[in-house]
Write a protein that holds these residues in place. Sequence first.
Motif, mmCIF file in Angstrom:
data_model
loop_
_atom_site.group_PDB
_atom_site.id
_atom_site.type_symbol
_atom_site.label_atom_id
_atom_site.label_comp_id
_atom_site.label_asym_id
_atom_site.label_seq_id
_atom_site.Cartn_x
_atom_site.Cartn_y
_atom_site.Cartn_z
ATOM 1 N N LEU A 143 0.827 -1.204 0.000
ATOM 2 C CA LEU A 143 0.000 0.000 0.000
ATOM 3 C C LEU A 143 0.862 1.255 0.000
ATOM 4 O O LEU A 143 0.533 2.235 -0.683
ATOM 5 C CB LEU A 143 -0.922 -0.016 1.226
ATOM 6 C CG LEU A 143 -1.745 1.254 1.502
ATOM 7 C CD1 LEU A 143 -2.751 1.498 0.381
ATOM 8 C CD2 LEU A 143 -2.449 1.144 2.847
ATOM 9 N N HIS A 144 1.957 1.243 0.744
ATOM 10 C CA HIS A 144 2.800 2.433 0.872
ATOM 11 C C HIS A 144 4.051 2.372 -0.005
ATOM 12 O O HIS A 144 4.805 3.348 -0.046
ATOM 13 C CB HIS A 144 3.231 2.611 2.327
ATOM 14 C CG HIS A 144 2.091 2.808 3.272
ATOM 15 N ND1 HIS A 144 1.230 3.879 3.189
ATOM 16 C CD2 HIS A 144 1.654 2.061 4.313
ATOM 17 C CE1 HIS A 144 0.322 3.796 4.138
ATOM 18 N NE2 HIS A 144 0.548 2.702 4.826
ATOM 19 N N GLY A 145 4.278 1.247 -0.699
ATOM 20 C CA GLY A 145 5.481 1.146 -1.511
ATOM 21 C C GLY A 145 5.250 0.820 -2.967
ATOM 22 O O GLY A 145 6.157 0.986 -3.788
ATOM 23 N N GLY A 146 4.054 0.377 -3.338
ATOM 24 C CA GLY A 146 3.773 0.048 -4.728
ATOM 25 C C GLY A 146 4.701 -1.032 -5.257
ATOM 26 O O GLY A 146 5.025 -2.005 -4.571
ATOM 27 N N TYR A 147 5.155 -0.840 -6.492
ATOM 28 C CA TYR A 147 6.052 -1.814 -7.112
ATOM 29 C C TYR A 147 7.395 -1.890 -6.386
ATOM 30 O O TYR A 147 8.048 -2.934 -6.395
ATOM 31 C CB TYR A 147 6.275 -1.475 -8.582
ATOM 32 C CG TYR A 147 5.084 -1.790 -9.462
ATOM 33 C CD1 TYR A 147 4.727 -3.105 -9.729
ATOM 34 C CD2 TYR A 147 4.320 -0.766 -10.018
ATOM 35 C CE1 TYR A 147 3.633 -3.398 -10.537
ATOM 36 C CE2 TYR A 147 3.224 -1.049 -10.828
ATOM 37 C CZ TYR A 147 2.890 -2.368 -11.076
ATOM 38 O OH TYR A 147 1.800 -2.662 -11.869
ATOM 39 N N VAL A 298 -1.538 0.314 -8.253
ATOM 40 C CA VAL A 298 -0.153 -0.077 -7.980
ATOM 41 C C VAL A 298 0.758 0.821 -8.801
ATOM 42 O O VAL A 298 0.813 0.707 -10.029
ATOM 43 C CB VAL A 298 0.092 -1.556 -8.332
ATOM 44 C CG1 VAL A 298 1.478 -1.996 -7.866
ATOM 45 C CG2 VAL A 298 -0.970 -2.444 -7.701
ATOM 46 N N LYS A 299 1.458 1.695 -8.146
ATOM 47 C CA LYS A 299 2.279 2.683 -8.842
ATOM 48 C C LYS A 299 3.720 2.608 -8.362
ATOM 49 O O LYS A 299 4.068 1.835 -7.472
ATOM 50 C CB LYS A 299 1.704 4.076 -8.611
ATOM 51 C CG LYS A 299 0.279 4.229 -9.157
ATOM 52 C CD LYS A 299 -0.259 5.630 -8.924
ATOM 53 C CE LYS A 299 -1.681 5.762 -9.472
ATOM 54 N NZ LYS A 299 -2.252 7.096 -9.253
ATOM 55 N N PHE A 300 4.540 3.460 -8.981
ATOM 56 C CA PHE A 300 5.955 3.467 -8.647
ATOM 57 C C PHE A 300 6.304 4.495 -7.572
ATOM 58 O O PHE A 300 7.424 4.550 -7.121
ATOM 59 C CB PHE A 300 6.798 3.742 -9.898
ATOM 60 C CG PHE A 300 6.827 2.588 -10.854
ATOM 61 C CD1 PHE A 300 7.727 1.544 -10.694
ATOM 62 C CD2 PHE A 300 5.945 2.534 -11.919
ATOM 63 C CE1 PHE A 300 7.750 0.479 -11.579
ATOM 64 C CE2 PHE A 300 5.966 1.474 -12.809
ATOM 65 C CZ PHE A 300 6.870 0.447 -12.641
ATOM 66 N N SER A 310 7.311 0.091 6.000
ATOM 67 C CA SER A 310 7.115 -1.095 5.165
ATOM 68 C C SER A 310 8.395 -1.912 5.041
ATOM 69 O O SER A 310 8.356 -3.146 4.982
ATOM 70 C CB SER A 310 6.621 -0.682 3.774
ATOM 71 O OG SER A 310 5.416 0.052 3.860
ATOM 72 N N ILE A 311 9.538 -1.220 5.012
ATOM 73 C CA ILE A 311 10.816 -1.929 4.938
ATOM 74 C C ILE A 311 10.991 -2.816 6.162
ATOM 75 O O ILE A 311 11.393 -3.983 6.064
ATOM 76 C CB ILE A 311 11.976 -0.921 4.817
ATOM 77 C CG1 ILE A 311 11.848 -0.113 3.525
ATOM 78 C CG2 ILE A 311 13.314 -1.651 4.869
ATOM 79 C CD1 ILE A 311 12.896 0.969 3.376
ATOM 80 N N GLY A 312 10.684 -2.253 7.347
ATOM 81 C CA GLY A 312 10.790 -3.048 8.562
ATOM 82 C C GLY A 312 9.854 -4.237 8.564
ATOM 83 O O GLY A 312 10.209 -5.320 9.039
ATOM 84 N N ILE A 313 8.635 -4.055 8.035
ATOM 85 C CA ILE A 313 7.664 -5.149 7.964
ATOM 86 C C ILE A 313 8.209 -6.276 7.093
ATOM 87 O O ILE A 313 8.134 -7.460 7.449
ATOM 88 C CB ILE A 313 6.318 -4.638 7.419
ATOM 89 C CG1 ILE A 313 5.675 -3.677 8.421
ATOM 90 C CG2 ILE A 313 5.379 -5.798 7.119
ATOM 91 C CD1 ILE A 313 4.420 -3.003 7.898
#
Length: 526
Positions: A143-147, A298-300, A310-313
């Motif tokens: 949701l917060h990072g897309g592709y 879904v975007k860039f 999101s990286i931590g998840i």
Amino acid sequence: MATLIRGKLSNKLSNAATTVSNKSQAKVSGMFARMGFQAATNEEAVGFAACDDLDYDHRHGMQMDVMPSDEMGGEPSGDGGAATGDSHYQRDGTGPSRSSSKDGGLTNDLTEVKPKITVWEAGWNVTNAIQGMFVLGLPYAILHGGYLGLFLIIFAAVVCCYTGKILIACLYEEDEDGQLVRVRDSYVDIANACCAPRFPSLGGHVVNVAQIIELVMTCILYVVVSGNLMYNSFPNMPISQKSWAIIATVALLPCAFLKNLKAVSKFSLLCTMAHFVINVLVIAYCLSRARDWAWDKVKFYIDVKKFPISIGIIVFSYTSQIFLPSLEGNMNKPSEFTCMMNWTHISACILKGLFALVAYLTWADDTKEVITDNLPSTIRAVVNLFLVAKALLSYPLPFFAAVEVLEKSFFQDGGRAVFPDCYGGDGRLKSWGFSLRCILVVFTLLMAIYVPHFALLMGLTGSLTGAGLCFLLPSLFHLKLLWRKLLWHQVFFDVAIFVIGGICSISGFIHSMEGLIEAYNYGVEE
């Protein structure tokens, strides 16, 4: 002729003396390893491991000094270094096991032969570790990072697979014949070797602190997700999410009486099967709505403020490094470890990527922190009840592992223990030992009540300890212990992983803390 015979006899006597000296050195090294000390090891310092039996003495010599004290009625100190509080669950991956039982019964570790596991069983254990119920938070990362979030799922799999391999490489040294010999047993041993000889136990303490944080945070997440799932399964009932968390904790109080995990381990396969069924149900529902998938969502672009979370998840969903040394040591064919790591992480990457993408395409911007909350009420109640059961049955393992580390660090640290031993001479748990366990259960409840945010807590844990145990420490240890043997591209990979992991860890920690503070100040609940 006499000179030749005299020379041969001299060589044999010299070799015999060297062998005896090497065996003595191996046993002394084993005893010092028990005390949390690890001698500096390099090509010149591992000559004592020239033979397989010497390596066996080095790795198992620590048990030789346990037997006399046990026979005299002394308290067993476990397999972990007393100074570092090394936890048994690192060594066997299933839970602590002592050389003597708490009931006073002595088990002979020297004669007992532990069964080895196959490469498929090892792969099953790794799969359980990296494909648990925390994949439910991955659609929220998309949701917060897309592709870019999808790319990170692949990138994290590649990096965690690589760091797992180099962590195992740090367990070995070359002998005089150029053969690899296993001279360390655990993550703590590797950390102590890196800090020796100036700070021989500092590395073990750092690893244990990271372990405790990750294990306790995992327990908190299980309570949070239990309360969240029950609240969203029965929204019409006059019971809040915090109340459901309290009810879940009441069911977890018997964990304070646990002496071993035998009663719990039998449910592990059932939990895994239930989770597989849950994933199939979620994906089947998403596929039934394939016509309505929102590909345009879904975007860039990324949400700069929330993407580090999101990286931590994503990183937290791949954490398995603390289990790998014991897993590799218990394999009947350790040479197949690399192949096992490859196929487990490739399969995890594919399944996680598909699950996250399909779930996000189904609900797009309405994707919630726990994806099952998006399901229709009829399906949601059934799926969530299975998830709650899985969460409650999964809680004892990290809880008991955290208790073991705390007990060994503060209650069983030889003559330097801060507090008295938690167990009496008859093996019964004393009052303060029971109080410690109850306090830990209550602490997980309080954290779950005051910080009921699954994704934010997961991101915080992944950024704080997940990145450290999976990215930073393995690459740093690899550079420190094997610097002379690394090729230039290996050095580049290790440095790049350390730098990227450090940046992601710091940014994810800061943004996760900001998100938690914001949610707390504004009273936002999931």
